[in-house]
Design a protein around this motif. Sequence first.
Motif, PDB file in Angstrom:
ATOM      1  N   GLU A  82      43.475-106.570  87.184  1.00 18.35           N
ATOM      2  CA  GLU A  82      44.405-106.503  88.170  1.00 18.35           C
ATOM      3  C   GLU A  82      45.823-105.438  88.075  1.00 18.35           C
ATOM      4  N   ASN A  83      45.895-105.448  86.833  1.00 15.94           N
ATOM      5  CA  ASN A  83      47.126-104.618  86.508  1.00 15.94           C
ATOM      6  C   ASN A  83      46.834-103.239  86.568  1.00 15.94           C
ATOM      7  N   VAL A  84      45.650-103.063  86.720  1.00 12.73           N
ATOM      8  CA  VAL A  84      45.054-101.251  86.789  1.00 12.73           C
ATOM      9  C   VAL A  84      44.922-101.157  88.192  1.00 12.73           C
ATOM     10  N   LEU A  85      44.068-102.167  89.161  1.00 12.47           N
ATOM     11  CA  LEU A  85      43.746-101.770  90.285  1.00 12.47           C
ATOM     12  C   LEU A  85      44.829-102.190  91.293  1.00 12.47           C
ATOM     13  N   MET A  86      45.757-103.042  91.091  1.00 13.58           N
ATOM     14  CA  MET A  86      46.889-103.448  92.148  1.00 13.58           C
ATOM     15  C   MET A  86      46.482-103.171  93.317  1.00 13.58           C
ATOM     16  N   GLY A  87      45.550-103.982  93.638  1.00 16.30           N
ATOM     17  CA  GLY A  87      45.267-103.934  95.357  1.00 16.30           C
ATOM     18  C   GLY A  87      44.128-102.827  95.720  1.00 16.30           C
ATOM     19  N   HIS A  88      43.826-101.877  94.905  1.00 17.44           N
ATOM     20  CA  HIS A  88      42.605-100.686  95.032  1.00 17.44           C
ATOM     21  C   HIS A  88      41.460-101.301  94.853  1.00 17.44           C
ATOM     22  N   PRO A  89      40.483-100.770  95.708  1.00 18.26           N
ATOM     23  CA  PRO A  89      39.130-101.182  95.584  1.00 18.26           C
ATOM     24  C   PRO A  89      38.638-101.155  94.177  1.00 18.26           C
ATOM     25  N   PHE A  90      37.878-101.762  93.859  1.00 12.88           N
ATOM     26  CA  PHE A  90      37.282-101.814  92.466  1.00 12.88           C
ATOM     27  C   PHE A  90      35.816-100.742  92.611  1.00 12.88           C
ATOM     28  N   GLU A  91      35.841 -99.885  91.689  1.00 13.10           N
ATOM     29  CA  GLU A  91      34.979 -98.745  91.612  1.00 13.10           C
ATOM     30  C   GLU A  91      34.493 -98.904  90.166  1.00 13.10           C
ATOM     31  N   GLU A  92      33.410 -99.539  89.807  1.00 12.79           N
ATOM     32  CA  GLU A  92      33.174 -99.667  88.399  1.00 12.79           C
ATOM     33  C   GLU A  92      32.936 -98.406  87.655  1.00 12.79           C
ATOM     34  N   GLU A  93      32.341 -97.538  88.174  1.00  9.05           N
ATOM     35  CA  GLU A  93      32.055 -96.275  87.264  1.00  9.05           C
ATOM     36  C   GLU A  93      33.434 -95.607  87.031  1.00  9.05           C
ATOM     37  N   LYS A  94      34.124 -95.596  88.137  1.00  8.87           N
ATOM     38  CA  LYS A  94      35.507 -94.881  88.054  1.00  8.87           C
ATOM     39  C   LYS A  94      36.545 -95.830  87.109  1.00  8.87           C
ATOM     40  N   PHE A  95      36.390 -97.160  87.255  1.00  9.54           N
ATOM     41  CA  PHE A  95      37.189 -97.813  86.344  1.00  9.54           C
ATOM     42  C   PHE A  95      37.087 -97.697  84.953  1.00  9.54           C
ATOM     43  N   ASN A  96      35.859 -97.813  84.539  1.00 11.65           N
ATOM     44  CA  ASN A  96      35.416 -97.462  82.999  1.00 11.65           C
ATOM     45  C   ASN A  96      35.594 -96.050  82.676  1.00 11.65           C
ATOM     46  N   ARG A  97      35.643 -94.967  83.734  1.00  8.25           N
ATOM     47  CA  ARG A  97      36.117 -93.708  83.067  1.00  8.25           C
ATOM     48  C   ARG A  97      37.598 -93.791  82.868  1.00  8.25           C
ATOM     49  N   ILE A  98      38.133 -94.398  83.551  1.00  8.33           N
ATOM     50  CA  ILE A  98      39.730 -94.382  83.418  1.00  8.33           C
ATOM     51  C   ILE A  98      40.105 -95.268  82.094  1.00  8.33           C
ATOM     52  N   LEU A  99      39.338 -96.454  81.700  1.00 10.02           N
ATOM     53  CA  LEU A  99      39.982 -97.106  80.697  1.00 10.02           C
ATOM     54  C   LEU A  99      39.444 -96.240  79.702  1.00 10.02           C
ATOM     55  N   HIS A 100      38.305 -95.369  79.748  1.00  8.12           N
ATOM     56  CA  HIS A 100      37.827 -94.590  78.438  1.00  8.12           C
ATOM     57  C   HIS A 100      38.903 -93.473  78.135  1.00  8.12           C
ATOM     58  N   ALA A 101      39.533 -92.910  79.455  1.00  9.06           N
ATOM     59  CA  ALA A 101      40.508 -91.805  79.199  1.00  9.06           C
ATOM     60  C   ALA A 101      41.704 -92.280  78.744  1.00  9.06           C
ATOM     61  N   SER A 102      42.069 -93.666  79.088  1.00  9.58           N
ATOM     62  CA  SER A 102      43.306 -94.205  78.611  1.00  9.58           C
ATOM     63  C   SER A 102      43.259 -94.710  77.368  1.00  9.58           C
ATOM     64  N   ALA A 103      42.023 -94.739  76.743  1.00 11.95           N
ATOM     65  CA  ALA A 103      41.692 -95.549  75.207  1.00 11.95           C
ATOM     66  C   ALA A 103      41.821 -96.937  75.577  1.00 11.95           C
ATOM     67  N   LEU A 104      41.657 -97.577  76.513  1.00 13.90           N
ATOM     68  CA  LEU A 104      41.669 -98.971  76.661  1.00 13.90           C
ATOM     69  C   LEU A 104      40.380 -99.707  76.652  1.00 13.90           C
ATOM     70  N   ASP A 105      39.237 -99.067  76.496  1.00 17.91           N
ATOM     71  CA  ASP A 105      37.949 -99.506  76.614  1.00 17.91           C
ATOM     72  C   ASP A 105      37.730-100.102  75.420  1.00 17.91           C
ATOM     73  N   VAL A 106      37.879 -99.728  74.359  1.00 17.91           N
ATOM     74  CA  VAL A 106      37.766-100.400  72.919  1.00 17.91           C
ATOM     75  C   VAL A 106      38.571-101.553  72.944  1.00 17.91           C
TER      76      VAL A 106
END
Length: 1478
Positions: A574-598
């Motif tokens: 919820e803190n990442v999306l803040m109302g934006h539609p959830f796109e799993e591939e994009k979401f995972n890519r963003i987590l990876h880029a911001s080093a949050l996935d691990v």
Amino acid sequence: MRVVVRQLPGAAGAALIGNGLAAAVAVFGLDDPGSAAGGFKTMAAVSGSAAQLADLESGGDKKKQQRSHRPGKWVDLSLAWVLPWVLKGYRTPLDEEEVPMHNRREEADFLTARAEELWAEQLEKLPREKTSLVRLMLSLQGFEFYMGLLLSVLQGVLFSVARPLLLRKIINMVSDPATTDALGVAVAICFAIVIMLEGFLQAQVKQLLSCQLGIRYIAWMSSLVHRKSTTVSTAAVSKAGLQEQSLIGSDVTRMVEDWRWMCMLPYVFTALIGGVVILAYVLRRASIVGFVIMFSIAFANFRITKLVKRVEEKDFALGDQRISILREILDGVKAIKMMAWEIPFQKLITKARTDETWYIKRFRTLTVTSINLGRASPILAACFSILTLAVTDPDSLNAATIFVAISSFQGLRLPLIAVPQQTTMLANSLVSFGRLRKYLLLDDAPPADALPENSPLAVEVSGASFSWSRRNPAATGSPPSASPESETTEAQKATVEPVASMSQTGEFGLHDIDFSVRSRDHLVAIVGKVGSGKSSLLSSILGSMFLDEGSVRLTNKIAYIPQKPFIMSGTARENVLMGHPFEEEKFNRILHASALDVDLAHMPDGAETEIGERGQTFSGGQAARLSIARALYHDAELLLMDDILAAVDPEVANNLFRRTVLGFMGRSSSLRVERGGRRSVLMTLNQLHLLQYFDHIIVMDDACTGRIAEQGAYAELMSRHGGPLWRMMHGEVKVKADDAPADAGSVTEDEEVDEDDVKAGLEEANNPATSAKGDPISATDAAGATATTAGGAISEEAALKVEEEAEEEEDMDDAKMGVEMHEPRLMSSEMESVQGTKESDFVRHHVLVDKEKGEKGAVSSRILQEYLTAMGRGRLPFSFLFALVAYAFMGASDMYLASWTSKAASIEDQSEHLHHAAIYIALGVCNVIGIEILSLHNTGSSVAASKNVHGGCIDHILHAPITWYEKTPSGRIVSRFSGDLSMVDRQLAFIFDDVFQFVFLLLSLAVVVCYIVPELVPVIFVGLALFIWQVVAVDRTNREVKRYSNQSLSPILTNISETIDARELIRCMQLENFFKLRHYSHVDRYTTNLYFSYTLVNFSTLVSGIVSFMLSLGAAMVVMLRREKYDPALVGLAVSYSLLLPYFLAILSNALPIGFAALTSLERIVELKSDQVSQEPAWYLEADMELVDGHAKSWAANELDPETGEPSAPRLIDAEVLGSVPVAERAWPTHGRLDFERVVLQYRPDLPPALKDVTFSIEGGQKVGVVGRSGSGKSTLATIALFRVHELTSGRIMLDGQDISRIGLQLLRSSLTIIPQQPLLLKSRGLRGNLDPFDEHSDSDLLAAMDRVGLSRDLLKPKANGEDAEEALALSIGERQLLSLARAILRKSLKVVVLDEPTSSLDMRSDEQIQKVVQTAFAQSTVMMIAHRINTIRHCERILVMDDGNMVEFDHPDTLLADPNSTFSSMVAATEASENAL
């Protein structure tokens, strides 16, 4: 059919009625609220609510398929639809899902849309000063308002006119031999119907005005306030002096609470007028005396009401002050506990509460005096009117005249009490309307002028000057309008550096700002020293500063990452999306880029893991990366970043820079951005070695003039010998040179830097391709940056080659960052104080925030006992005694009057009438005095209880560990010390007195009636039994609903607080709709529960009307049918009292549910004293006194108990004894020697240790640098273990020979000093209050401390109108860190000092300055300095290297650097490689 109903203890009659009614409804199918068959259809036909009730579960066993909705408006008014829920709630507690929901037209979004439309019409058609929220309310809900007024007036007519005339008719018919039974029965039935109609109309009025109007008002008004909070100018709010949270938490909700009583205002005015007319008709001239007395008392009450209002205003102000202190504690609890400030803060909040309760006592005393004057008014008026009648017209002393007069005088009792109170409530409501209107009319912060859609620019600032208070309202483009003062929100205040420029008036500002950022592929940096205005420049673009001249134009697609990350309560996703539609591939890519996935992969619920309020359960680095992920997900064209790399170590910072900044721009393959989608970045930073990758650099003036010193490309600026950037870079080179050990051939501290070496280093820095060699920012990225910077474009072939080469590098970096950031534990240890309990919560709950625990069933007797104990056990018997005596006098006086009246006709001597009148008046006066004594006694008792309950709860939560605060949202704690405590202070205190007054009044009435007419005993018994049953049944249902209502208010307050904190973020990232929908959801939940709670109380009023009908019908029928048996005077008294029984029963039926609801508030408060709040180890032990008085008894040997052979348990001592010894005079610690002996710290048995067999010693006065990758255990060692935030699993820590586990926490923590990574700022205080929160130091001491850390003395000058607090709030993060350092210098306990990343938000030169301060100010202290920058610890005598909870190295830095295989040596080499340009 056999029906089992839970019996009521001590009320056999009530149980009988309850069982009988339950059996009846079972026969008709009403026992199943969800059943639509059989007799339930009969109920549905009556109430019209079958469809609304059909989906309630049956018997609590079937799972409901669909949540029910309330019936329509007209069926809702009947209140019959509530009965199935009452019966179900009587048997088993209702779940929140069973509470009937709003219909669509009652939901917040529907109501708010219409309210916004009507408000916009007013703003369009009327001048602003003529707009009105009252007019808006009437436009929205006029039907409920006017219908409620009409029914209320009708109720007043029935009460004041029809009732006494029918009573007179009954008494006359009893004494008239010509009266027939049929006529008597007809009159009795009419009389009873009038009584029942009164109760029915009262219920309808309250349902219309307090529910249908009031609760819906909460929905749309709170939503208007919330919507305004996203757009309003914060400077305008500051100037208006409004607290935005209190507008919803106090003005809106408290106003509706007042409406529950204020809705009776038309009724009491009508009853007052009708009563006067009837008395004038019955008593004629004698009534004048009564009127004079009553209206004199009414006038006195109006005067008292004015005093009450002034006292209440002061009470509210002191309550706000107390809550402000509480918020300071909650916001800075970690620092407060580590600095052992609990007791000083406890004294502050206790003093504020003592002052507040003094005014509460005055308020209660004045209020009960006003009420009791109203209660005494009919008694005294009747006494002296009858005396006058006996003197002037003794022939009129007959039963009909006397008891109709007494009944009318008693009927005026409520109006005379209510009119001054309710007019005060009306005035308060109008004040609240005014405050709300004032807020809604505040100027919005207008958006910056938008750039054309296809503009080549993303930002264009031209000739702009900005200030924190408006000087030129004619300026164009953005920031807020028309307000001379400024106040930023919490999130904003943490990001600004308004000490950029001081004008002659002492205000901050930026001047002559000119720059632009291209809309595509433009990387721009803002650099400068602390306080030069870097963050202010970003804030000015976003509208936080006033634009005095020039212009600002922006793209409308912006993402913003503040220096202090904004984290809302909710899940990571919820803190990442803040109302934006959830796109799993994009979401995972963003987590990876911001080093949050691990990070998230290590948490049981992954991205669905709940985060604590304000991100307390995330480390600083994790919060920063979450904020980065949010910005990246929002697909902006321009990314604004405010020094976000300060929270992580250099290598992680470099990786984040490549992944996020360069990835966002398409210069790295991290985000796989298409070339056409390449975007721009404008960021502030202190990592100067990264400047080589920027296309454009803005350098702020080091002299803090608020101007841009220079700007241009990196190579261009570095070619300007002696220019601002050149000087900064040379300063940093010298710092690096100073850092190198002498034996390595580097320049020493006393030598000058060789100019040729510097030039060579800078030339290498100017060539990104060369400098990329060995740099964590890959050569491919550097190549990409070079190609783009040089030519403005990059060929497709080159881009593809860069991306292909980067893929391999990324895989290696991923593995590297995984090692750097994560351990087997669930969270990185950048904030290990959070981990221990939080990790256990992951295992146990899969959430980081404890869900609020709601009680079920009856409020425990323990809660009431807690309240009675808090008021003093000896007080309760006196309350019973005073009540018994007071109302015994009432019964005696009226019985004496009946006796006098019955023989009045035979009395010829005037003096005998005067003798009887004197006795009657004396008894009446004794009754009045007894009532006042009872109320004053109850007032003192309730105030003492409130004060003691508050004090106990504050003491208990201050003893709670830090982990409890991290699991408990602050809104939940604040709501208990504000809304719930207000209920205890006011509602519960009033109800406590009212219960005594009305219960003993009713007992007196019942005893007299039963004595005169024994035949009424069964009627009264049955009526009272039914009354008790409905009170208990409604309470059993309502207490659960009220609990849900109490719990559902906290999320509303939390959301409005988060909205205010995120205001800047919301505007620039267009998140208004997300926060609005959250608000609607929370408000609908709250109003659903509150509406049903109010409806249940109104249903109780309706049932009380039925009981009144039974009692009045029974009394009238008995006296009519057996009239020859009774004396007319006694009949008059009995019938009058039988009328008063249902009247006061109705009042009691209103008071009791409110009292029971107030008990749920008390229950929530008392929970803070329960075992649900875990406690720290003892603050003080007997051994402490031996240590501080110079006769220390060594506990190092862990003395053994002679019986058990185990170490003896330390004994507690009195806190005041130890607290009386000044820190500077304590005999311990003496040198500051620390010995860590085989220290193991494990947060839970099922988790790996955070510290593993750590052993080392630090001599007194040594300076030790603690280094290690994120998650290595640095903070666990130096803060969690040393400050005993979490107790050791094994091993021990010795401080000057004493085992710290055998020392009280207060002595230990007050003997240590810490400068935390997140500096503590007390938001309600100025700079002085932050430097010296408890007024312990002189001005000269404060100035000396400020001089040592480099803070301007001007900041300490007194400011007017609270501007000093605003100035402190406007300090940048770096300046707040300097403030923390100055505060540490002022502490006398300097034997051991811990610095936890004290310079993470400072530039290199400021870092160097701070190191010099540390060397001089803490020269004699033992220092443990945790640092990411190697430069920060260059002067330390020892270096402690941590890795995965192990101590891997501990030696002199020269020794470690001389060993090329040492971990420290490799860390230095890696850092040098990442900054090889220098």
